[in-house]
Design a protein around this motif. Structure first.
Motif, short mmCIF file in Angstrom:
data_model
loop_
_atom_site.label_atom_id
_atom_site.label_comp_id
_atom_site.label_asym_id
_atom_site.label_seq_id
_atom_site.Cartn_x
_atom_site.Cartn_y
_atom_site.Cartn_z
N ARG A 1 -1.00 -0.34 -3.61
CA ARG A 1 -0.77 -1.86 -3.76
C ARG A 1 0.89 -1.94 -2.91
O ARG A 1 1.41 -0.81 -2.87
N GLU A 2 1.01 -3.08 -2.52
CA GLU A 2 2.40 -3.30 -2.28
C GLU A 2 3.39 -3.68 -3.26
O GLU A 2 2.98 -4.35 -4.26
N CYS A 3 4.45 -3.04 -3.15
CA CYS A 3 5.47 -3.31 -4.26
C CYS A 3 5.70 -4.83 -4.19
O CYS A 3 5.96 -5.29 -3.32
N ASN B 1 8.46 -6.34 -5.26
CA ASN B 1 9.81 -6.68 -4.88
C ASN B 1 10.11 -6.19 -3.48
O ASN B 1 10.57 -7.37 -2.77
N CYS B 2 9.95 -5.28 -2.97
CA CYS B 2 10.18 -4.93 -1.57
C CYS B 2 8.99 -4.77 -0.43
O CYS B 2 9.34 -4.62 0.61
N GLY B 3 7.83 -4.57 -0.91
CA GLY B 3 6.81 -4.54 0.10
C GLY B 3 6.34 -3.44 0.42
O GLY B 3 5.55 -2.97 1.12
N ASN B 4 7.33 -2.19 0.01
CA ASN B 4 6.64 -0.76 0.22
C ASN B 4 5.39 -0.61 -0.46
O ASN B 4 4.92 -1.34 -1.25
N VAL B 5 4.69 0.39 0.20
CA VAL B 5 3.24 0.67 -0.12
C VAL B 5 3.53 1.89 -1.46
O VAL B 5 4.22 3.05 -1.13
N GLY B 6 2.88 1.69 -2.66
CA GLY B 6 2.94 2.47 -3.48
C GLY B 6 1.55 2.40 -4.27
O GLY B 6 0.83 1.75 -4.12
N THR B 7 1.72 3.15 -5.74
CA THR B 7 0.60 2.92 -6.63
C THR B 7 1.17 2.28 -7.76
O THR B 7 0.31 2.36 -8.62
N ALA B 8 2.22 1.54 -7.86
CA ALA B 8 2.64 0.81 -8.95
C ALA B 8 2.92 -0.60 -8.30
O ALA B 8 3.15 -0.73 -7.09
N ASP B 9 3.30 -1.65 -9.46
CA ASP B 9 3.59 -2.93 -8.85
C ASP B 9 5.06 -3.14 -8.41
O ASP B 9 5.24 -3.61 -7.50
N ILE B 10 5.82 -2.19 -9.03
CA ILE B 10 7.09 -2.16 -8.48
C ILE B 10 7.32 -0.65 -8.23
O ILE B 10 6.86 0.48 -8.80
N CYS B 11 7.62 -0.45 -6.86
CA CYS B 11 7.63 0.94 -6.28
C CYS B 11 8.69 1.93 -6.98
O CYS B 11 9.70 1.21 -7.41
N ASP B 12 8.52 3.11 -6.90
CA ASP B 12 9.64 3.99 -7.15
C ASP B 12 11.18 3.71 -6.89
O ASP B 12 12.12 3.83 -7.54
N ILE B 13 11.04 3.29 -5.78
CA ILE B 13 12.46 3.12 -5.22
C ILE B 13 13.18 1.84 -5.80
O ILE B 13 14.32 1.92 -6.13
#
Lengths: 197, 197
Positions: free
Chosen positions: B55-57, B59-71
């Protein structure tokens, strides 16, 4: 990027496909993720289906979804012609041309002393068996024009000598080819095999 | 090849991936079928997992596996620096370099009059919002050095003028680059930005 491990793993696996590297695998995976429901899910499902159903034809080695492939199973193609190819990709290339109406035999590679590939590692015993038992009148050796391909063709020709008519694909100038861009070997072969205009 | 419809369908889908065409898709699919249990099944499963979790973060639009990305979630990266990139691929490229320790903001494209992409189509309102509410001290405009990229950078700079320190990536000779192979624009930029040796 620890929680993106699944994505990283997918990229790594895609990067191992022929024709893709790490960079193009990343691009492909990002593209897939962006169009998830349109592309990624259907692609994953299509792969599952193929993984579950794809198998080699027990008769000729073609890849299909049945134990005996469509070509071997078809009555219309039992005209006695057997085309020997190295690889399934070569069979598909012949089929795209759409001109050959007989059956195929896929060797699964070429003889290679360096890689210790002998006749038993290929589908050569099965070929000899097919020539003896099926109603084969002509074996067309459509192997690649490489050293290994031609070595394999000569080996097969030796084995089948006198049992059946043996032919090979013509060599010469490819359709649309320009002499200036052809290698010396092709020009030599084309000149030697020149025909009445 | 009617019963091989599933295989043909998989080839068609693979051929639509960026970087692959019909020929390389056929090669890739044959390769996958040959190593079915080793490659095809795991790849299909990896795709299913990513399709389900990516999914897209928010907050920032990064692609990851959580609603808010690791970064975005990491305390270590809250140093007030915000790097604005066009695309997730650009973010990944920055991360591979491993030198930037702040956070990102992915626009999801560039402004484009031709394609009717305005600020609302991109993540620009969210950027202005983040600058106002998060503790941002510097916005680094890491957009591509293309016309659209630079137009977008100028638009963002206008919007954020006076609120925050604005910087952009340096332009010049790439590391390992040879002058003879560089375009005139890069040489001009590198000469204008020349520095004390």
């Amino acid at each position: 990027m620890s929680s993106t491990r699944d994505i990283d793993r997918l990229i790594e696996m895609m990067a191992k496909l022929p024709g893709l590297g790490p960079r193009s695998a990343r691009r492909a995976v990002l593209h897939l993720i962006r169009k998830r429901s349109l592309l990624l899910t259907p692609l994953a499902e299509a792969m599952q289906v193929v993984a579950a159903t794809a198998r080699e034809c027990l008769n000729c080695g073609n890849v299909g979804t049945a134990d005996i492939c469509d070509i071997c199973a078809s009555d219309k193609r039992a005209n006695g012609e057997l085309c020997v190819v190295e690889d399934v990709a070569d069979l598909w290339a012949m089929e795209r041309a759409g001109v050959f109406k007989g059956r195929y035999h896929v060797l699964g590679g070429t003889l290679s002393a360096l890689d210790a590939v002998g006749p038993q590692e290929l589908r050569i015993p099965r070929l000899i068996d097919r020539v003896a038992t099926e109603n084969v009148t002509e074996v067309i050796l459509a192997l690649n024009a490489t050293v290994d391909g031609q070595t394999t063709a000569h080996y097969i020709a030796d084995q089948l000598e006198g049992q059946v008519r043996l032919t090979s694909l013509a060599q010469g100038v490819p359709i649309g080819g320009e002499l200036d861009y052809l290698d010396d070997g092709t020009i030599t072969a084309a000149l030697r095999a020149r025909k009445q205009f």
